[in-house]
Design an enzyme around this catalytic site. Structure first.
Site, PDB file in Angstrom:
ATOM      1  N   ARG A  21       0.837  -1.207   0.000  1.00 56.09           N
ATOM      2  CA  ARG A  21       0.000   0.000   0.000  1.00 56.09           C
ATOM      3  C   ARG A  21       0.879   1.268   0.000  1.00 56.09           C
ATOM      4  O   ARG A  21       1.050   1.906  -1.038  1.00 56.09           O
ATOM      5  CB  ARG A  21      -0.965  -0.022   1.201  1.00 56.09           C
ATOM      6  CG  ARG A  21      -2.116   0.976   1.080  1.00 56.09           C
ATOM      7  CD  ARG A  21      -1.743   2.399   1.441  1.00 56.09           C
ATOM      8  NE  ARG A  21      -1.292   2.541   2.827  1.00 56.09           N
ATOM      9  CZ  ARG A  21      -0.770   3.652   3.316  1.00 56.09           C
ATOM     10  NH1 ARG A  21      -0.603   4.724   2.557  1.00 56.09           N
ATOM     11  NH2 ARG A  21      -0.361   3.709   4.575  1.00 56.09           N
ATOM     12  N   ASP A  22       1.466   1.594   1.135  1.00 49.61           N
ATOM     13  CA  ASP A  22       2.261   2.825   1.213  1.00 49.61           C
ATOM     14  C   ASP A  22       3.421   2.761   0.218  1.00 49.61           C
ATOM     15  O   ASP A  22       3.797   3.758  -0.406  1.00 49.61           O
ATOM     16  CB  ASP A  22       2.790   3.007   2.640  1.00 49.61           C
ATOM     17  CG  ASP A  22       3.107   4.445   2.987  1.00 49.61           C
ATOM     18  OD1 ASP A  22       3.516   5.200   2.090  1.00 49.61           O
ATOM     19  OD2 ASP A  22       2.961   4.829   4.161  1.00 49.61           O
ATOM     20  N   HIS A 223       4.025   4.512  12.755  1.00 53.48           N
ATOM     21  CA  HIS A 223       4.270   4.480  11.304  1.00 53.48           C
ATOM     22  C   HIS A 223       5.310   5.561  11.005  1.00 53.48           C
ATOM     23  O   HIS A 223       4.988   6.749  10.993  1.00 53.48           O
ATOM     24  CB  HIS A 223       2.936   4.759  10.600  1.00 53.48           C
ATOM     25  CG  HIS A 223       2.990   4.830   9.110  1.00 53.48           C
ATOM     26  ND1 HIS A 223       2.561   3.804   8.303  1.00 53.48           N
ATOM     27  CD2 HIS A 223       3.383   5.821   8.269  1.00 53.48           C
ATOM     28  CE1 HIS A 223       2.683   4.160   7.026  1.00 53.48           C
ATOM     29  NE2 HIS A 223       3.196   5.379   6.981  1.00 53.48           N
ATOM     30  N   HIS A 225       8.421   7.240   8.647  1.00 49.33           N
ATOM     31  CA  HIS A 225       9.150   7.331   7.376  1.00 49.33           C
ATOM     32  C   HIS A 225      10.579   7.740   7.695  1.00 49.33           C
ATOM     33  O   HIS A 225      10.829   8.466   8.652  1.00 49.33           O
ATOM     34  CB  HIS A 225       8.469   8.344   6.443  1.00 49.33           C
ATOM     35  CG  HIS A 225       7.241   7.783   5.800  1.00 49.33           C
ATOM     36  ND1 HIS A 225       7.228   7.312   4.510  1.00 49.33           N
ATOM     37  CD2 HIS A 225       5.996   7.578   6.285  1.00 49.33           C
ATOM     38  CE1 HIS A 225       6.012   6.856   4.222  1.00 49.33           C
ATOM     39  NE2 HIS A 225       5.242   7.007   5.282  1.00 49.33           N
ATOM     40  N   CYS A 256       3.786   9.467   0.705  1.00 46.26           N
ATOM     41  CA  CYS A 256       2.478  10.022   0.357  1.00 46.26           C
ATOM     42  C   CYS A 256       2.639  10.978  -0.818  1.00 46.26           C
ATOM     43  O   CYS A 256       3.374  11.964  -0.723  1.00 46.26           O
ATOM     44  CB  CYS A 256       1.892  10.768   1.549  1.00 46.26           C
ATOM     45  SG  CYS A 256       0.361  11.630   1.139  1.00 46.26           S
ATOM     46  N   ASN A 265       9.028   4.596   3.733  1.00 44.19           N
ATOM     47  CA  ASN A 265       8.790   4.088   5.086  1.00 44.19           C
ATOM     48  C   ASN A 265      10.104   3.577   5.658  1.00 44.19           C
ATOM     49  O   ASN A 265      11.048   3.296   4.915  1.00 44.19           O
ATOM     50  CB  ASN A 265       7.826   2.890   5.042  1.00 44.19           C
ATOM     51  CG  ASN A 265       6.411   3.295   4.717  1.00 44.19           C
ATOM     52  OD1 ASN A 265       6.031   3.340   3.562  1.00 44.19           O
ATOM     53  ND2 ASN A 265       5.642   3.579   5.734  1.00 44.19           N
TER      54      ASN A 265
HETATM   55  N1  COA Z   1     -13.039   4.848  -4.211  1.00 44.02           N
HETATM   56  C1  COA Z   1     -13.268   5.057  -5.527  1.00 44.02           C
HETATM   57  N2  COA Z   1     -13.761   6.203  -6.033  1.00 44.02           N
HETATM   58  C2  COA Z   1     -14.060   7.174  -5.138  1.00 44.02           C
HETATM   59  C3  COA Z   1     -13.844   7.017  -3.769  1.00 44.02           C
HETATM   60  C4  COA Z   1     -13.312   5.800  -3.307  1.00 44.02           C
HETATM   61  N3  COA Z   1     -13.066   5.581  -2.025  1.00 44.02           N
HETATM   62  N4  COA Z   1     -14.233   8.139  -3.164  1.00 44.02           N
HETATM   63  C5  COA Z   1     -14.670   8.973  -4.112  1.00 44.02           C
HETATM   64  N5  COA Z   1     -14.573   8.399  -5.315  1.00 44.02           N
HETATM   65  C6  COA Z   1     -14.927   8.943  -6.621  1.00 44.02           C
HETATM   66  C7  COA Z   1     -16.327   9.486  -6.659  1.00 44.02           C
HETATM   67  O1  COA Z   1     -17.229   8.455  -6.941  1.00 44.02           O
HETATM   68  C8  COA Z   1     -16.231  10.496  -7.765  1.00 44.02           C
HETATM   69  O2  COA Z   1     -16.201   9.824  -8.998  1.00 44.02           O
HETATM   70  P1  COA Z   1     -16.702  10.528 -10.346  1.00 44.02           P
HETATM   71  O3  COA Z   1     -15.787  11.697 -10.592  1.00 44.02           O
HETATM   72  O4  COA Z   1     -16.556   9.451 -11.369  1.00 44.02           O
HETATM   73  O5  COA Z   1     -18.113  10.931 -10.055  1.00 44.02           O
HETATM   74  C9  COA Z   1     -14.838  11.093  -7.558  1.00 44.02           C
HETATM   75  O6  COA Z   1     -14.091  10.080  -6.872  1.00 44.02           O
HETATM   76  C10 COA Z   1     -14.857  12.352  -6.736  1.00 44.02           C
HETATM   77  O7  COA Z   1     -15.545  12.103  -5.525  1.00 44.02           O
HETATM   78  P2  COA Z   1     -15.455  13.092  -4.289  1.00 44.02           P
HETATM   79  O8  COA Z   1     -16.192  12.495  -3.123  1.00 44.02           O
HETATM   80  O9  COA Z   1     -15.825  14.475  -4.736  1.00 44.02           O
HETATM   81  O10 COA Z   1     -13.931  12.991  -3.944  1.00 44.02           O
HETATM   82  P3  COA Z   1     -12.804  14.104  -3.974  1.00 44.02           P
HETATM   83  O11 COA Z   1     -12.385  14.407  -5.353  1.00 44.02           O
HETATM   84  O12 COA Z   1     -13.192  15.206  -3.076  1.00 44.02           O
HETATM   85  O13 COA Z   1     -11.621  13.266  -3.289  1.00 44.02           O
HETATM   86  C11 COA Z   1     -11.046  11.432  -1.843  1.00 44.02           C
HETATM   87  C12 COA Z   1     -11.752  12.750  -1.974  1.00 44.02           C
HETATM   88  C13 COA Z   1     -10.915  11.132  -0.362  1.00 44.02           C
HETATM   89  C14 COA Z   1     -11.871  10.344  -2.523  1.00 44.02           C
HETATM   90  C15 COA Z   1      -9.644  11.503  -2.525  1.00 44.02           C
HETATM   91  O14 COA Z   1      -9.003  12.669  -2.146  1.00 44.02           O
HETATM   92  C16 COA Z   1      -8.786  10.325  -2.168  1.00 44.02           C
HETATM   93  O15 COA Z   1      -9.062   9.207  -2.588  1.00 44.02           O
HETATM   94  N6  COA Z   1      -7.703  10.549  -1.389  1.00 44.02           N
HETATM   95  C17 COA Z   1      -6.839   9.470  -0.936  1.00 44.02           C
HETATM   96  C18 COA Z   1      -5.408   9.852  -1.145  1.00 44.02           C
HETATM   97  C19 COA Z   1      -4.486   8.792  -0.645  1.00 44.02           C
HETATM   98  O16 COA Z   1      -4.726   7.604  -0.746  1.00 44.02           O
HETATM   99  N7  COA Z   1      -3.347   9.227  -0.097  1.00 44.02           N
HETATM  100  C20 COA Z   1      -2.322   8.346   0.387  1.00 44.02           C
HETATM  101  C21 COA Z   1      -2.703   7.566   1.556  1.00 44.02           C
HETATM  102  S1  COA Z   1      -2.571   8.443   3.069  1.00 44.02           S
HETATM  103 ZN    ZN Z   2       3.172   6.470   5.230  1.00 39.15          ZN
END
Ligand code: COA
Ligand code: ZN
Length: 327
Positions: A21-22, A223, A225, A256, A265
């Site tokens: 994952r990370d 956790h 890094h 990240c 990490n």
């Molecule tokens: N899995 C898949 N798709 C997702 C989702 C999820 N968990 N959450 C939201 N989406 C999709 C929505 O369905 C939407 O799709 P569309 O454009 O086809 O309609 C799109 O993403 C936007 O949704 P929204 O709720 O407005 O999300 P956002 O653009 O505000 O983003 C997160 C919010 C949380 C979904 C996004 O920032 C994210 O996934 N961040 C994680 C980052 C990460 O993993 N960082 C490293 C780990 S710490």
């Molecule tokens: Zn991390």
């Protein structure tokens, strides 16, 4: 018990492997689903009891892990291993439950700015989403199988708990308030995450002691890094303060993508080597870890930070040169 006390046997140190994952989330090279599965399946045979096998986040945010469903559905599950999935919101939780993740790891940053960069929402919105996830899991109303959902455990991470690349220092009281908010929500496990390697050992010891006033050591994960080279020093400080569970990534992969300057990490084989040399039990097969780590440059197309994969263990002795033998 002190880590330097020679008279007592050491408590085991539990390593949760997070490279799938990370580790992979920040890699620019696409890793085929079959290669991710092969990586996880091999890791599952090395003695880990916990592997963070992927995330269910927006595929636009983290394209490298967009095949989470296929990975979770096809890995050869070892019954002794808990397969963890990182999720940011209810949609992610539903996907993870449908893919039979054993544990959901919910992530929010202590820093508002980093949470907005990483999760595109405020901390308040993240906490509200976590409440929805907890209710969903406790109600057992997973879209596929309520019985499965009921046995799922919940962990929540405080990202940037030791410092933020945008905001700088983070108040310890704020981190503790988030820990309390998580526990009040009904979340069982807590991770304190040093997202960009800003922690130092004294700070770590303080925050670990305060957190362990609130939950047992088997519910707290650290956790780290190694961004500034303090990763293993922070592990020892945390262990000394009572922490027993640590995330680490094979090869020292990780980071990240939404934290400027993020890097790997702490490296699993470097951590296991430290433990082996000190006599701290981990139950992990270091020789096989090293062998697997040495295959990563070919898979990812670049060298990795791991020191033990390059240097080998102390016990891996070199042949004596002929001119020395001739003397
Ligand atoms: N899995 C898949 N798709 C997702 C989702 C999820 N968990 N959450 C939201 N989406 C999709 C929505 O369905 C939407 O799709 P569309 O454009 O086809 O309609 C799109 O993403 C936007 O949704 P929204 O709720 O407005 O999300 P956002 O653009 O505000 O983003 C997160 C919010 C949380 C979904 C996004 O920032 C994210 O996934 N961040 C994680 C980052 C990460 O993993 N960082 C490293 C780990 S710490
Ligand atoms: Zn991390």
């Amino acid at each position: 018990m002190s880590v330097f006390d020679q008279t007592q046997p050491y408590d085991a140190l539990l390593v949760q492997e997070v490279s799938p994952r990370d580790g992979l989330q920040i890699e620019p090279t696409w890793v085929e689903t079959a290669d991710k599965i092969a990586l996880i399946d091999q890791l599952s045979t090395f003695g880990f009891s916990r592997i963070e096998a992927g995330s269910f986040v927006s595929p636009k945010a983290i394209p490298a892990l967009r095949d989470g469903e296929a990975v979770f559905q096809q890995i050869a599950r070892d019954p002794g291993v808990i397969y963890v999935a990182l999720v940011p919101n209810l949609k992610g939780a539903e996907r993870a439950l449908a893919s039979r993740a054993d544990e959901l790891n919910l992530v929010m940053s202590a820093s508002q700015t980093h949470n907005r960069a990483n999760m595109r929402m405020s901390c308040e919105a993240s906490l509200a989403a976590f409440g929805d996830i907890v209710r969903h899991v406790h109600a057992g109303d997973s879209t596929h199988d309520g019985a499965v959902a009921k046995s799922v455990t919940l962990n929540a991470s405080v990202a940037t708990a030791f410092g933020c690349p945008f905001e700088g220092a983070i108040e310890e009281d704020r981190v503790i308030a988030i820990v309390d908010a998580y526990l009040e929500t009904g979340i069982q496990g807590i991770t304190l995450a040093d997202t960009t390697g800003m922690a130092n050992p004294r700070q770590v010891a303080r925050l670990v002691r305060r957190t362990l006033e609130r939950l047992p050591s088997n519910a707290l994960t650290l956790h780290f890094h190694n961004t500034r080279g303090l990763g293993l020093a922070n592990v020892l400080a945390a262990y000394e303060a009572g922490a027993r569970r640590f995330d680490a990534a094979l090869g020292g992969l990780g980071g990240c993508p939404f934290a400027p300057g993020a890097s790997g990490n702490i490296c699993t084989e470097d951590l296991v080597n430290l433990c082996d040399e000190m006599g701290i039990p981990t139950g992990i097969d270091l020789a096989r870890l090293i062998a697997l780590s040495r295959t990563l440059p070919a898979l990812l197309g670049h060298e990795l930070p791991s020191q033990i994969a390059k240097a080998g263990r102390n016990a891996d002795l070199h042949p004596v040169p002929g001119y020395v033998r001739a003397l």
